[in-house]
Scaffold this motif. Structure first.
Motif, PDB file in Angstrom:
ATOM      1  N   VAL A 169      29.795  58.844 -78.543  1.00 30.36           N
ATOM      2  CA  VAL A 169      29.379  58.601 -77.163  1.00 30.36           C
ATOM      3  C   VAL A 169      30.561  58.649 -76.212  1.00 30.36           C
ATOM      4  CG1 VAL A 169      28.466  56.858 -75.615  1.00 30.36           C
ATOM      5  CG2 VAL A 169      27.325  57.283 -77.745  1.00 30.36           C
ATOM      6  N   GLU A 170      31.656  58.006 -76.615  1.00 30.24           N
ATOM      7  CA  GLU A 170      32.804  57.914 -75.711  1.00 30.24           C
ATOM      8  C   GLU A 170      33.346  59.302 -75.391  1.00 30.24           C
ATOM      9  OE1 GLU A 170      35.443  55.283 -77.716  1.00 30.24           O
ATOM     10  OE2 GLU A 170      34.187  53.538 -77.313  1.00 30.24           O
ATOM     11  N   LYS A 171      33.463  60.125 -76.411  1.00 29.82           N
ATOM     12  CA  LYS A 171      33.999  61.473 -76.201  1.00 29.82           C
ATOM     13  C   LYS A 171      33.035  62.302 -75.362  1.00 29.82           C
ATOM     14  CE  LYS A 171      37.293  64.287 -76.882  1.00 29.82           C
ATOM     15  NZ  LYS A 171      38.552  63.936 -76.229  1.00 29.82           N
ATOM     16  N   ASN A 172      31.757  62.152 -75.629  1.00 33.93           N
ATOM     17  CA  ASN A 172      30.765  62.923 -74.881  1.00 33.93           C
ATOM     18  C   ASN A 172      30.762  62.554 -73.403  1.00 33.93           C
ATOM     19  OD1 ASN A 172      29.208  65.028 -75.640  1.00 33.93           O
ATOM     20  ND2 ASN A 172      27.441  63.845 -76.230  1.00 33.93           N
ATOM     21  N   MET A 173      31.037  61.286 -73.115  1.00 31.87           N
ATOM     22  CA  MET A 173      31.021  60.854 -71.722  1.00 31.87           C
ATOM     23  C   MET A 173      32.136  61.509 -70.919  1.00 31.87           C
ATOM     24  SD  MET A 173      29.973  56.876 -72.046  1.00 31.87           S
ATOM     25  CE  MET A 173      29.627  56.462 -70.355  1.00 31.87           C
ATOM     26  N   GLU A 174      33.237  61.818 -71.621  1.00 34.06           N
ATOM     27  CA  GLU A 174      34.355  62.458 -70.921  1.00 34.06           C
ATOM     28  C   GLU A 174      33.994  63.858 -70.442  1.00 34.06           C
ATOM     29  OE1 GLU A 174      37.588  62.425 -73.638  1.00 34.06           O
ATOM     30  OE2 GLU A 174      37.492  60.260 -73.863  1.00 34.06           O
ATOM     31  N   ALA A 175      32.997  64.467 -71.062  1.00 29.64           N
ATOM     32  CA  ALA A 175      32.628  65.833 -70.703  1.00 29.64           C
ATOM     33  C   ALA A 175      31.596  65.871 -69.590  1.00 29.64           C
ATOM     34  CB  ALA A 175      32.100  66.562 -71.925  1.00 29.64           C
ATOM     35  N   LYS A 176      31.194  64.718 -69.095  1.00 28.43           N
ATOM     36  CA  LYS A 176      30.146  64.682 -68.063  1.00 28.43           C
ATOM     37  C   LYS A 176      30.689  64.022 -66.802  1.00 28.43           C
ATOM     38  CE  LYS A 176      26.378  64.395 -71.378  1.00 28.43           C
ATOM     39  NZ  LYS A 176      25.775  65.686 -71.126  1.00 28.43           N
ATOM     40  N   THR A 177      30.025  64.320 -65.677  1.00 25.53           N
ATOM     41  CA  THR A 177      30.438  63.653 -64.441  1.00 25.53           C
ATOM     42  C   THR A 177      30.021  62.188 -64.515  1.00 25.53           C
ATOM     43  OG1 THR A 177      28.365  64.176 -63.344  1.00 25.53           O
ATOM     44  CG2 THR A 177      30.153  65.765 -63.096  1.00 25.53           C
ATOM     45  N   PRO A 207      34.669  62.661 -56.905  1.00 31.98           N
ATOM     46  CA  PRO A 207      35.966  62.400 -57.518  1.00 31.98           C
ATOM     47  C   PRO A 207      36.280  60.911 -57.510  1.00 31.98           C
ATOM     48  CG  PRO A 207      36.253  63.238 -55.303  1.00 31.98           C
ATOM     49  CD  PRO A 207      34.785  63.209 -55.554  1.00 31.98           C
ATOM     50  N   ALA A 208      36.881  60.453 -58.583  1.00 36.65           N
ATOM     51  CA  ALA A 208      37.292  59.052 -58.647  1.00 36.65           C
ATOM     52  C   ALA A 208      38.813  59.010 -58.653  1.00 36.65           C
ATOM     53  CB  ALA A 208      36.737  58.410 -59.908  1.00 36.65           C
ATOM     54  N   PRO A 209      39.382  57.949 -58.109  1.00 36.46           N
ATOM     55  CA  PRO A 209      40.848  57.887 -58.026  1.00 36.46           C
ATOM     56  C   PRO A 209      41.508  57.824 -59.397  1.00 36.46           C
ATOM     57  CG  PRO A 209      39.853  55.804 -57.402  1.00 36.46           C
ATOM     58  CD  PRO A 209      38.736  56.780 -57.523  1.00 36.46           C
ATOM     59  N   LYS A 210      42.786  58.121 -59.391  1.00 38.65           N
ATOM     60  CA  LYS A 210      43.553  58.085 -60.637  1.00 38.65           C
ATOM     61  C   LYS A 210      43.896  56.627 -60.915  1.00 38.65           C
ATOM     62  CE  LYS A 210      47.197  60.670 -62.786  1.00 38.65           C
ATOM     63  NZ  LYS A 210      47.884  61.910 -62.843  1.00 38.65           N
ATOM     64  N   ALA A 211      43.039  55.975 -61.635  1.00 43.08           N
ATOM     65  CA  ALA A 211      43.244  54.548 -61.900  1.00 43.08           C
ATOM     66  C   ALA A 211      42.473  54.173 -63.149  1.00 43.08           C
ATOM     67  CB  ALA A 211      42.741  53.720 -60.720  1.00 43.08           C
ATOM     68  N   SER A 212      42.804  53.034 -63.721  1.00 42.52           N
ATOM     69  CA  SER A 212      42.030  52.588 -64.868  1.00 42.52           C
ATOM     70  C   SER A 212      41.533  51.175 -64.609  1.00 42.52           C
ATOM     71  CB  SER A 212      42.876  52.626 -66.135  1.00 42.52           C
ATOM     72  OG  SER A 212      43.991  51.802 -65.978  1.00 42.52           O
ATOM     73  N   GLY A 217      41.339  61.520 -61.045  1.00 36.37           N
ATOM     74  CA  GLY A 217      41.247  62.193 -59.751  1.00 36.37           C
ATOM     75  C   GLY A 217      40.116  63.187 -59.677  1.00 36.37           C
ATOM     76  N   GLY A 218      39.551  63.553 -60.809  1.00 39.23           N
ATOM     77  CA  GLY A 218      38.467  64.534 -60.833  1.00 39.23           C
ATOM     78  C   GLY A 218      37.119  63.853 -60.930  1.00 39.23           C
ATOM     79  N   PRO A 219      36.074  64.652 -61.069  1.00 39.17           N
ATOM     80  CA  PRO A 219      34.724  64.067 -61.115  1.00 39.17           C
ATOM     81  C   PRO A 219      34.306  63.560 -62.486  1.00 39.17           C
ATOM     82  CG  PRO A 219      34.591  66.448 -61.091  1.00 39.17           C
ATOM     83  CD  PRO A 219      36.039  66.121 -61.037  1.00 39.17           C
ATOM     84  N   LYS A 220      35.165  63.748 -63.502  1.00 39.10           N
ATOM     85  CA  LYS A 220      34.810  63.281 -64.838  1.00 39.10           C
ATOM     86  C   LYS A 220      35.808  62.216 -65.286  1.00 39.10           C
ATOM     87  CE  LYS A 220      32.991  67.755 -66.123  1.00 39.10           C
ATOM     88  NZ  LYS A 220      33.245  68.996 -66.825  1.00 39.10           N
ATOM     89  N   PRO A 221      35.346  61.245 -66.044  1.00 38.43           N
ATOM     90  CA  PRO A 221      36.297  60.242 -66.527  1.00 38.43           C
ATOM     91  C   PRO A 221      37.280  60.856 -67.526  1.00 38.43           C
ATOM     92  CG  PRO A 221      34.112  59.854 -67.450  1.00 38.43           C
ATOM     93  CD  PRO A 221      33.970  60.959 -66.458  1.00 38.43           C
ATOM     94  N   TYR A 222      38.527  60.431 -67.444  1.00 37.17           N
ATOM     95  CA  TYR A 222      39.524  60.923 -68.381  1.00 37.17           C
ATOM     96  C   TYR A 222      39.360  60.245 -69.732  1.00 37.17           C
ATOM     97  CZ  TYR A 222      44.022  61.930 -70.503  1.00 37.17           C
ATOM     98  OH  TYR A 222      44.989  62.335 -71.376  1.00 37.17           O
ATOM     99  N   ARG A 223      39.035  58.968 -69.687  1.00 40.76           N
ATOM    100  CA  ARG A 223      38.826  58.230 -70.929  1.00 40.76           C
ATOM    101  C   ARG A 223      37.772  57.160 -70.677  1.00 40.76           C
ATOM    102  NH1 ARG A 223      37.873  56.656 -75.499  1.00 40.76           N
ATOM    103  NH2 ARG A 223      39.264  55.506 -76.882  1.00 40.76           N
ATOM    104  N   VAL A 224      36.853  57.026 -71.605  1.00 42.76           N
ATOM    105  CA  VAL A 224      35.887  55.931 -71.552  1.00 42.76           C
ATOM    106  C   VAL A 224      36.005  55.179 -72.864  1.00 42.76           C
ATOM    107  CG1 VAL A 224      33.467  55.306 -71.252  1.00 42.76           C
ATOM    108  CG2 VAL A 224      34.305  57.411 -70.266  1.00 42.76           C
TER     109      VAL A 224
END
Lengths: 409, 162
Positions: free
Chosen positions: A66-74, A336-341, A361-368
């Motif tokens: 699930v976590e990896k799949n979420m990174e591929a989606k907005t 787009p979401a800011p570059k933050a965690s 900074g993009g529309p997809k999460p870098y890590r979930v």
């Protein structure tokens, strides 16, 4: 397809005691297909007669990526994945994810949406505990409990279906509010449930709480001390049954939980029976919250009108060019979401359900990453089952209330 | 008025052995108690009070594959679970049927990724696919009745061929 591996003692040498190697104790495989492991958990048991010497959990049979799949989606589209993590607490998963996204992009949620969120998550908590009390009874041979609990669960699922059109995977809570406003029948349906349910909880208690067979199976079984619980990161009702008053709804309120008057049931015994009592009491407390939230349910919008993050309502799209553009942009590109965690956690029926989101900074999460309560709660099982009978293991496993979708993700 | 008199009035019923056996199979089909993920909860709901699958001769979920006729794959099948699922299927005695319950078991559902088999038909032969994420209990019951239709139409000589 992967070959079926034959299990040999060589693989488990480092996990079991010396006595297992000489054949003095027996190694027994429990699961992954076993009716009382509540899913696909596998336990390797080392037994001395019928007494458990050692229990080694083997997880990953439901690893879903699930976590990896979420990174591929907005951010918006990733939400459907989180329903399917802990499938007993689908609304709560949505809530935790949406709170995290809202925190990341700094989005406000209208009052009405917050109150409806609280109503629905508390109903979901009751539904989850109902499945728990049903299967717990089933595991301890109280078969009729299952039928009663599922009868009431249908009432809750009907309410969820009324709002969202789906019984389980609702995805009704969205970043910035809700998918749509609740229908007019909603209030009557919830009030009906509030009226019926307390009597039904009394019925369950009449069946189980003082039942001598039930007590024999539970009292003093699977004692979890405060220290063990805290050192293993146990949260939720299992922790509260061990005497620690820790509930995120009180400790770090979200979605306006600070406005509601409710108690956090705490027991100090830490055994299976205490965990049962805490959950039964939570039925009543959750119902209190539902009633209060419903009474104060304010009128107004259910979605933030920040069009950069929240799609405009359908009615606007036909008349406003700007709305059409926003709608199109949000559903094709996403926001787009800011570059933050950030990390945000809610109290799920099983404990602290946290989500860690990292934006680039993009529309997809870098890590979930999901901090799921069942995973940590499971880690105490080997500690607390030692010295008990195999038959008690079933009760202990059920009382911790693990959900394999929550563990393996 | 004894039952003998009533039966006496019915006279003789003629049917083929095939029809009689197939009819019997549809009225006592034992599914395997085997839940994987979300769909398992809906499968439980289908067994419970509101939907009550025992109306169709299915109240008895068997925990052992050796006693069951029907495998309901309720949920997503991971790469780690795949071999286990296949072994369970192999342990079931003939004749046996498989229902792929839900989108994950049918085609992978929303999980198009490294961890999940894109449909359980990669592992075992599937008789009926039930769509939905998760399917409603009614949908599962409909799937079961569809299996029954299939069973009723089965010919012994086809089964013997395997």
């Amino acid at each position: 397809m992967a070959q079926i591996e034959e299990v040999s003692i060589e693989q488990y040498k480092h996990l079991v005691s010396e006595r297992a190697l000489t054949g003095e104790t027996m190694l027994l495989n429990m699961g992954p297909q076993h009716p009382s492991t509540h899913g696909v958990l596998r336990l390797l048991l080392e037994l001395d007669g019928e007494v458990i010497v050692n229990a080694i959990p083997d997880i990953g049979f439901l690893h879903t990526g699930v976590e990896k799949n979420m990174e591929a989606k907005t951010y918006q589209k990733a939400e459907v994945m989180c329903d399917r993590l802990d499938y007993m607490n689908t609304v709560g998963n949505n809530l935790s994810y949406c709170l995290a996204v809202e925190k990341l992009v700094d989005l406000d949620v209208p009052e009405r949406a917050q109150a409806i969120r609280v109503v629905l998550t508390e109903l979901q908590r009751i539904a989850s505990h109902l499945v728990w009390v049903g299967t717990f009874g089933l595991d301890l041979a109280a078969m009729s409990m299952f039928l009663y609990a599922f009868r009431e669960r249908e009432l809750i699922l009907d309410i969820l279906e009324l709002c969202s059109g789906q019984r389980m995977m609702t995805t009704y809570i969205r970043p910035g509010g809700l998918w749509r406003d609740v229908p007019v029948e909603f209030e009557a349906a919830v009030r009906n449930f509030i009226k019926i349910f307390p009597k039904r909880v009394d019925e369950y208690e009449n069946l189980l709480t003082k039942n001598p067979i039930f007590l024999d199976r539970l009292l003093g079984i699977g004692k979890l001390t405060k220290e063990t619980a805290l050192s293993h990161g146990v949260t939720g009702p299992s922790l509260r049954a061990s005497g620690v008053n820790w509930d995120l709804r009180k400790a770090r309120p979200y979605s306006g939980y600070e406005q509601y008057d409710f108690n956090v049931p705490v027991r100090t015994e830490g055994d299976t029976y205490a965990r049962y009592l805490v959950r039964i009491q939570e039925f009543r407390e959750s119902l209190k919250i539902v009633e209060q939230a419903l009474n104060k349910l304010p009128m107004g919008p259910v979605r933030s009108d920040n069009r950069k993050f929240v799609p405009p309502p359908r009615s606007e799209i036909g008349v406003s060019m700007e709305s059409l553009i926003h709608h199109f942009k949000l559903w094709t590109e996403g926001f787009p979401a800011p570059k933050a965690s950030i990390y945000s956690a809610v109290e799920s029926p099983r404990g602290e359900l946290g989500v860690y989101l990292e934006g680039d900074g993009g529309p997809k999460p870098y890590r979930v990453h999901w901090r799921t309560p069942s995973f940590d709660n499971l880690s105490v099982i080997p500690k607390i089952v030692k010295g008990h009978l195999v038959a008690d293991l079933v009760g202990i496993l059920a009382s911790i209330d693990i959900v394999l979708g929550d563990i393996d993700r | 008025m004894g039952v003998e008199q009533k039966l006496g009035n019915m006279g003789v019923v003629t049917t083929s052995l095939e029809t009689a056996v197939n009819w019997a199979r549809t009225n006592a089909m034992w599914p395997m108690l085997f839940g994987l993920a979300c769909c398992a909860i809906e499968m439980m709901a289908a067994q419970a009070s509101d939907y009550d699958m025992s109306r169709f001769g299915m109240e008895l979920m068997r925990a052992s594959p050796r006693q069951s006729d029907l495998m309901i794959v309720a949920g997503r099948v991971s790469k780690k679970m795949g071999p286990v699922l296949r072994r369970l299927y192999d342990q079931m005695p003939e004749p046996k049927w498989v229902i792929a319950m839900g989108d994950c078991a049918s085609c992978g559902g929303v999980f198009n990724n490294y961890a999940i088999y894109q449909g359980v038909d990669e592992l075992v032969p599937v008789d009926v696919y039930v769509a939905g994420c998760p399917p409603r209990p009614e949908a599962l019951i409909h799937g079961v009745l569809t299996v029954y239709e299939k069973v009723k139409a089965e010919k012994f000589k086809d089964l013997a061929k395997g």
